[in-house]
Design a protein around this motif. Structure first.
Motif, PDB file in Angstrom:
ATOM      1  N   VAL A 166       0.841  -1.201   0.000  1.00  0.00           N
ATOM      2  CA  VAL A 166       0.000   0.000   0.000  1.00  0.00           C
ATOM      3  C   VAL A 166       0.875   1.249   0.000  1.00  0.00           C
ATOM      4  O   VAL A 166       0.609   2.203  -0.734  1.00  0.00           O
ATOM      5  N   GLY A 167       1.923   1.246   0.806  1.00  0.00           N
ATOM      6  CA  GLY A 167       2.821   2.409   0.878  1.00  0.00           C
ATOM      7  C   GLY A 167       3.467   2.711  -0.463  1.00  0.00           C
ATOM      8  O   GLY A 167       3.511   3.866  -0.899  1.00  0.00           O
ATOM      9  N   TRP A 168       3.961   1.663  -1.123  1.00  0.00           N
ATOM     10  CA  TRP A 168       4.588   1.872  -2.422  1.00  0.00           C
ATOM     11  C   TRP A 168       3.564   2.386  -3.443  1.00  0.00           C
ATOM     12  O   TRP A 168       3.852   3.315  -4.203  1.00  0.00           O
ATOM     13  N   CYS A 169       2.383   1.787  -3.456  1.00  0.00           N
ATOM     14  CA  CYS A 169       1.336   2.222  -4.387  1.00  0.00           C
ATOM     15  C   CYS A 169       0.913   3.661  -4.124  1.00  0.00           C
ATOM     16  O   CYS A 169       0.683   4.424  -5.071  1.00  0.00           O
ATOM     17  N   ARG A 170       0.822   4.038  -2.861  1.00  0.00           N
ATOM     18  CA  ARG A 170       0.461   5.422  -2.525  1.00  0.00           C
ATOM     19  C   ARG A 170       1.514   6.394  -3.058  1.00  0.00           C
ATOM     20  O   ARG A 170       1.182   7.428  -3.638  1.00  0.00           O
ATOM     21  N   ALA A 175       0.764   9.124  -5.903  1.00  0.00           N
ATOM     22  CA  ALA A 175       0.983  10.526  -5.531  1.00  0.00           C
ATOM     23  C   ALA A 175       1.903  11.202  -6.542  1.00  0.00           C
ATOM     24  O   ALA A 175       1.655  12.341  -6.959  1.00  0.00           O
ATOM     25  N   ASP A 176       2.946  10.492  -6.958  1.00  0.00           N
ATOM     26  CA  ASP A 176       3.862  11.033  -7.956  1.00  0.00           C
ATOM     27  C   ASP A 176       3.148  11.253  -9.287  1.00  0.00           C
ATOM     28  O   ASP A 176       3.292  12.307  -9.912  1.00  0.00           O
ATOM     29  N   LEU A 177       2.371  10.271  -9.725  1.00  0.00           N
ATOM     30  CA  LEU A 177       1.639  10.400 -10.994  1.00  0.00           C
ATOM     31  C   LEU A 177       0.619  11.534 -10.960  1.00  0.00           C
ATOM     32  O   LEU A 177       0.446  12.248 -11.943  1.00  0.00           O
ATOM     33  N   ALA A 206      -0.081  11.748   1.556  1.00  0.00           N
ATOM     34  CA  ALA A 206      -1.134  11.741   2.572  1.00  0.00           C
ATOM     35  C   ALA A 206      -2.528  11.919   1.967  1.00  0.00           C
ATOM     36  O   ALA A 206      -3.524  11.538   2.586  1.00  0.00           O
ATOM     37  N   ALA A 207      -2.597  12.467   0.762  1.00  0.00           N
ATOM     38  CA  ALA A 207      -3.895  12.673   0.109  1.00  0.00           C
ATOM     39  C   ALA A 207      -4.429  11.396  -0.540  1.00  0.00           C
ATOM     40  O   ALA A 207      -5.580  11.358  -0.967  1.00  0.00           O
ATOM     41  N   ILE A 208      -3.603  10.361  -0.610  1.00  0.00           N
ATOM     42  CA  ILE A 208      -4.012   9.096  -1.221  1.00  0.00           C
ATOM     43  C   ILE A 208      -4.500   8.168  -0.112  1.00  0.00           C
ATOM     44  O   ILE A 208      -3.719   7.536   0.582  1.00  0.00           O
TER      45      ILE A 208
END
Length: 84
Positions: free
Chosen positions: A9-13, A17-19, A25-27
């Protein structure tokens, strides 16, 4: 590589967020993708990045059947465990 749910989840967030050009924190990992403003192009990008990073083939419908990051992480962990 850490394949715990929290790590996935952390990596996906971070990836999303980068994309999306937004703070991590908004994800919200429990928010449906459409609520996060993720369109099909971003979803496909996430799908391809997850496949490459974790070495698990994910069909496109997996994102529709698992419409948030928590669900995707659970799905990915189940697929990874089945490969072993």
């Amino acid at each position: 590589m850490d394949t715990t749910k929290d790590a996935i989840v952390g990596w996906c967030r971070e990836y999303l967020a980068d994309l999306l050009g937004t703070p991590v924190a908004a994800i919200d990992p429990a928010a449906d993708f459409d609520r996060l403003g993720i369109d099909s192009a971003v979803a496909v990008s996430l799908l391809m990045a997850v496949e490459e990073r974790y070495g698990v083939d994910l069909p496109p419908e997996a994102l529709f059947e698992n419409p948030n990051l928590d669900a995707v992480a659970d799905y990915l962990r189940a697929r990874s465990a089945a490969r072993r």
